[in-house]
Design a protein around this motif. Structure first.
Motif, PDB file in Angstrom:
ATOM      1  N   PRO A  26       0.798  -1.240   0.000  1.00  0.00           N
ATOM      2  CA  PRO A  26       0.000   0.000   0.000  1.00  0.00           C
ATOM      3  C   PRO A  26       0.825   1.282   0.000  1.00  0.00           C
ATOM      4  CG  PRO A  26      -0.983  -1.588   1.492  1.00  0.00           C
ATOM      5  CD  PRO A  26       0.338  -2.188   1.038  1.00  0.00           C
ATOM      6  N   VAL A  27       2.091   1.217   0.409  1.00  0.00           N
ATOM      7  CA  VAL A  27       2.947   2.415   0.398  1.00  0.00           C
ATOM      8  C   VAL A  27       3.146   2.953  -1.018  1.00  0.00           C
ATOM      9  CG1 VAL A  27       5.224   1.324   0.153  1.00  0.00           C
ATOM     10  CG2 VAL A  27       4.988   3.387   1.545  1.00  0.00           C
ATOM     11  N   GLN A  28       2.795   2.149  -2.030  1.00  0.00           N
ATOM     12  CA  GLN A  28       2.922   2.609  -3.416  1.00  0.00           C
ATOM     13  C   GLN A  28       2.098   3.872  -3.680  1.00  0.00           C
ATOM     14  OE1 GLN A  28       0.323   0.336  -6.451  1.00  0.00           O
ATOM     15  NE2 GLN A  28       0.498  -1.130  -4.764  1.00  0.00           N
ATOM     16  N   PHE A  29       0.989   4.059  -2.967  1.00  0.00           N
ATOM     17  CA  PHE A  29       0.088   5.177  -3.283  1.00  0.00           C
ATOM     18  C   PHE A  29       0.676   6.528  -2.891  1.00  0.00           C
ATOM     19  CE2 PHE A  29      -2.474   1.367  -3.365  1.00  0.00           C
ATOM     20  CZ  PHE A  29      -3.068   1.506  -4.608  1.00  0.00           C
ATOM     21  N   PRO A  30       1.150   6.726  -1.656  1.00  0.00           N
ATOM     22  CA  PRO A  30       1.825   8.007  -1.385  1.00  0.00           C
ATOM     23  C   PRO A  30       3.087   8.199  -2.218  1.00  0.00           C
ATOM     24  CG  PRO A  30       1.948   6.527   0.518  1.00  0.00           C
ATOM     25  CD  PRO A  30       0.948   5.950  -0.417  1.00  0.00           C
ATOM     26  N   HIS A  31       3.686   7.109  -2.707  1.00  0.00           N
ATOM     27  CA  HIS A  31       4.868   7.243  -3.569  1.00  0.00           C
ATOM     28  C   HIS A  31       4.517   7.829  -4.939  1.00  0.00           C
ATOM     29  CE1 HIS A  31       8.573   5.834  -1.716  1.00  0.00           C
ATOM     30  NE2 HIS A  31       7.848   4.995  -0.996  1.00  0.00           N
ATOM     31  N   ARG A  32       3.243   7.991  -5.238  1.00  0.00           N
ATOM     32  CA  ARG A  32       2.847   8.610  -6.497  1.00  0.00           C
ATOM     33  C   ARG A  32       2.981  10.130  -6.459  1.00  0.00           C
ATOM     34  NH1 ARG A  32      -2.618   5.063  -8.098  1.00  0.00           N
ATOM     35  NH2 ARG A  32      -1.526   3.043  -8.196  1.00  0.00           N
ATOM     36  N   TYR A  33       3.251  10.675  -5.273  1.00  0.00           N
ATOM     37  CA  TYR A  33       3.277  12.131  -5.102  1.00  0.00           C
ATOM     38  C   TYR A  33       4.669  12.603  -4.700  1.00  0.00           C
ATOM     39  CZ  TYR A  33      -1.694  11.288  -5.275  1.00  0.00           C
ATOM     40  OH  TYR A  33      -2.938  10.871  -5.681  1.00  0.00           O
ATOM     41  N   SER A  42      -2.161  11.230   1.465  1.00  0.00           N
ATOM     42  CA  SER A  42      -2.321   9.925   0.819  1.00  0.00           C
ATOM     43  C   SER A  42      -1.902   8.810   1.765  1.00  0.00           C
ATOM     44  CB  SER A  42      -1.493   9.874  -0.468  1.00  0.00           C
ATOM     45  OG  SER A  42      -1.512   8.581  -1.029  1.00  0.00           O
ATOM     46  N   ALA A  43      -0.791   8.994   2.453  1.00  0.00           N
ATOM     47  CA  ALA A  43      -0.291   7.965   3.367  1.00  0.00           C
ATOM     48  C   ALA A  43      -1.254   7.729   4.523  1.00  0.00           C
ATOM     49  CB  ALA A  43       1.084   8.376   3.901  1.00  0.00           C
ATOM     50  N   PHE A  44      -1.786   8.804   5.096  1.00  0.00           N
ATOM     51  CA  PHE A  44      -2.652   8.643   6.258  1.00  0.00           C
ATOM     52  C   PHE A  44      -3.958   7.936   5.884  1.00  0.00           C
ATOM     53  CE2 PHE A  44      -5.636  10.190   9.571  1.00  0.00           C
ATOM     54  CZ  PHE A  44      -4.976   9.655  10.664  1.00  0.00           C
ATOM     55  N   LEU A  45      -4.560   8.332   4.786  1.00  0.00           N
ATOM     56  CA  LEU A  45      -5.828   7.713   4.392  1.00  0.00           C
ATOM     57  C   LEU A  45      -5.616   6.290   3.872  1.00  0.00           C
ATOM     58  CD1 LEU A  45      -7.722  10.734   2.792  1.00  0.00           C
ATOM     59  CD2 LEU A  45      -8.097   9.668   5.022  1.00  0.00           C
ATOM     60  N   THR A  46      -4.488   6.052   3.221  1.00  0.00           N
ATOM     61  CA  THR A  46      -4.182   4.687   2.783  1.00  0.00           C
ATOM     62  C   THR A  46      -3.963   3.780   3.985  1.00  0.00           C
ATOM     63  OG1 THR A  46      -3.187   5.462   0.709  1.00  0.00           O
ATOM     64  CG2 THR A  46      -2.608   3.241   1.432  1.00  0.00           C
ATOM     65  N   ILE A  58      -5.253  -2.795  -1.693  1.00  0.00           N
ATOM     66  CA  ILE A  58      -4.700  -2.070  -2.844  1.00  0.00           C
ATOM     67  C   ILE A  58      -5.801  -1.681  -3.825  1.00  0.00           C
ATOM     68  CG2 ILE A  58      -3.237  -2.363  -4.900  1.00  0.00           C
ATOM     69  CD1 ILE A  58      -1.227  -3.811  -3.046  1.00  0.00           C
ATOM     70  N   THR A  59      -6.787  -2.566  -4.003  1.00  0.00           N
ATOM     71  CA  THR A  59      -7.923  -2.239  -4.880  1.00  0.00           C
ATOM     72  C   THR A  59      -8.683  -1.029  -4.362  1.00  0.00           C
ATOM     73  OG1 THR A  59      -8.167  -4.531  -5.610  1.00  0.00           O
ATOM     74  CG2 THR A  59     -10.089  -3.103  -5.862  1.00  0.00           C
ATOM     75  N   LYS A  60      -8.964  -1.001  -3.061  1.00  0.00           N
ATOM     76  CA  LYS A  60      -9.698   0.122  -2.470  1.00  0.00           C
ATOM     77  C   LYS A  60      -8.835   1.381  -2.433  1.00  0.00           C
ATOM     78  CE  LYS A  60     -13.217   0.365  -1.415  1.00  0.00           C
ATOM     79  NZ  LYS A  60     -14.435   0.960  -2.015  1.00  0.00           N
ATOM     80  N   GLU A  63      -8.995   3.108  -5.690  1.00  0.00           N
ATOM     81  CA  GLU A  63     -10.236   3.890  -5.798  1.00  0.00           C
ATOM     82  C   GLU A  63     -10.108   5.204  -5.035  1.00  0.00           C
ATOM     83  OE1 GLU A  63     -14.765   3.673  -4.030  1.00  0.00           O
ATOM     84  OE2 GLU A  63     -13.812   1.775  -4.599  1.00  0.00           O
ATOM     85  N   LEU A  64      -9.564   5.131  -3.837  1.00  0.00           N
ATOM     86  CA  LEU A  64      -9.364   6.327  -3.023  1.00  0.00           C
ATOM     87  C   LEU A  64      -8.441   7.306  -3.738  1.00  0.00           C
ATOM     88  CD1 LEU A  64      -9.784   7.749  -0.248  1.00  0.00           C
ATOM     89  CD2 LEU A  64      -7.799   6.462   0.578  1.00  0.00           C
ATOM     90  N   ASP A  65      -7.385   6.788  -4.340  1.00  0.00           N
ATOM     91  CA  ASP A  65      -6.437   7.649  -5.034  1.00  0.00           C
ATOM     92  C   ASP A  65      -7.097   8.364  -6.216  1.00  0.00           C
ATOM     93  OD1 ASP A  65      -3.500   8.389  -5.159  1.00  0.00           O
ATOM     94  OD2 ASP A  65      -3.807   7.684  -7.203  1.00  0.00           O
ATOM     95  N   ARG A  66      -8.016   7.688  -6.890  1.00  0.00           N
ATOM     96  CA  ARG A  66      -8.733   8.338  -7.998  1.00  0.00           C
ATOM     97  C   ARG A  66      -9.602   9.483  -7.485  1.00  0.00           C
ATOM     98  NH1 ARG A  66      -9.265   2.911  -9.917  1.00  0.00           N
ATOM     99  NH2 ARG A  66     -11.372   2.783  -9.051  1.00  0.00           N
ATOM    100  N   MET A  67     -10.135   9.326  -6.275  1.00  0.00           N
ATOM    101  CA  MET A  67     -10.943  10.397  -5.680  1.00  0.00           C
ATOM    102  C   MET A  67     -10.129  11.686  -5.530  1.00  0.00           C
ATOM    103  SD  MET A  67     -12.967   8.543  -2.559  1.00  0.00           S
ATOM    104  CE  MET A  67     -14.135   7.204  -2.795  1.00  0.00           C
TER     105      MET A  67
END
Length: 240
Positions: A26-33, A42-46, A58-60, A63-67
């Motif tokens: 899941p750390v991949q998502f804040p790594h997008r920024y 991103s990190a806190f909500l992930t 990761i699927t959810k 979705e959150l990241d698209r929001m």
């Protein structure tokens, strides 16, 4: 110091604290920024939704990241979450969309008053950094109560992401706090591994167990006990 080879733990920590593991975590998502405030939101909500099966998380989180529409900070500051207020449809597991609204509203308050989550945490009392998060987000669904015994795995994971300084998997963007203050993110899997290693004999994966494991890791990694999180991951991979 227990049944485990200490040098082996050091070797596993070095082997698994690598950026090649980011894409499956899941750390991949804040790594997008690249901007600090986008990263911490991103990190806190992930971390907040990181319950259960990794694939489902990761699927959810996708979705959150698209929001966020490309900017978590813009999402928070411009109340882009406001349409989720009083929406009690399921968001993820036991979370409702209204829970997402409430945690975002609390984050909005933090950014309006303090400018960042790091500054908000600096201004909040608590015996540990985990407790400061608990008080800052008190009564938000998914944030364990300060008086409870939860290991607060997701909070500890978020803090690890923000504070550990090697900037490999973790970001190290919060410089107000020391990695030595961190607590190992403890879930059932990590607890079982720690018991197999002889690091703890405690039967419950609670905050006391998390701190006992952390204290053990401080003997190996004095200034950076959460590096031991990667060592335990390595043990789990190599002793299946």
């Amino acid at each position: 110091m227990g049944q485990i080879d200490i040098q082996q733990l050091r070797d596993w920590a070095a082997e698994y604290n690598r950026d090649k593991f980011i894409h499956s975590d899941p750390v991949q998502f804040p790594h997008r920024y690249s901007e600090a405030k986008d990263i911490e939101i991103s990190a806190f909500l992930t971390a907040w939704i990181s319950y259960g099966n990794r694939k489902c998380i990761i699927t959810k989180a996708e979705e959150l990241d698209r929001m966020f529409g490309g900017s978590p900070l813009h999402f928070i500051l411009n109340n882009k979450y406001s349409n989720y207020q009083n929406n009690y449809n399921s968001f993820y597991r036991f979370f409702k969309y209204h829970d997402l609204y409430e945690i975002c509203e609390r984050m909005h308050y933090c950014y309006q008053k303090f400018g960042s989550l790091e500054s908000a945490l600096k201004s909040t009392s608590g015996q540990t950094l985990v407790q400061r998060i608990q008080y800052l987000f008190i009564d938000i669904n998914g944030i364990p109560k300060p008086e409870g015994n939860s290991a607060c795995k997701r909070i500890c994971m978020f803090l690890r992401w923000m504070i550990r300084q090697d900037k490999t998997v973790d970001f190290g963007i919060w410089e107000s706090f020391s990695p030595s203050e961190l607590i190992i993110p403890l879930d059932t899997h990590v607890h079982q591994i720690a018991k197999k290693c002889g690091i703890t004999q405690r039967s419950t994966p609670d905050i006391k167990t998390a701190m006992e494991i952390t204290d053990f890791m401080k003997q190996i990694f004095p200034e950076d006990p959460c590096l031991g999180d990667f060592a335990l991951f390595g043990y789990g991979i190599n002793n299946k």
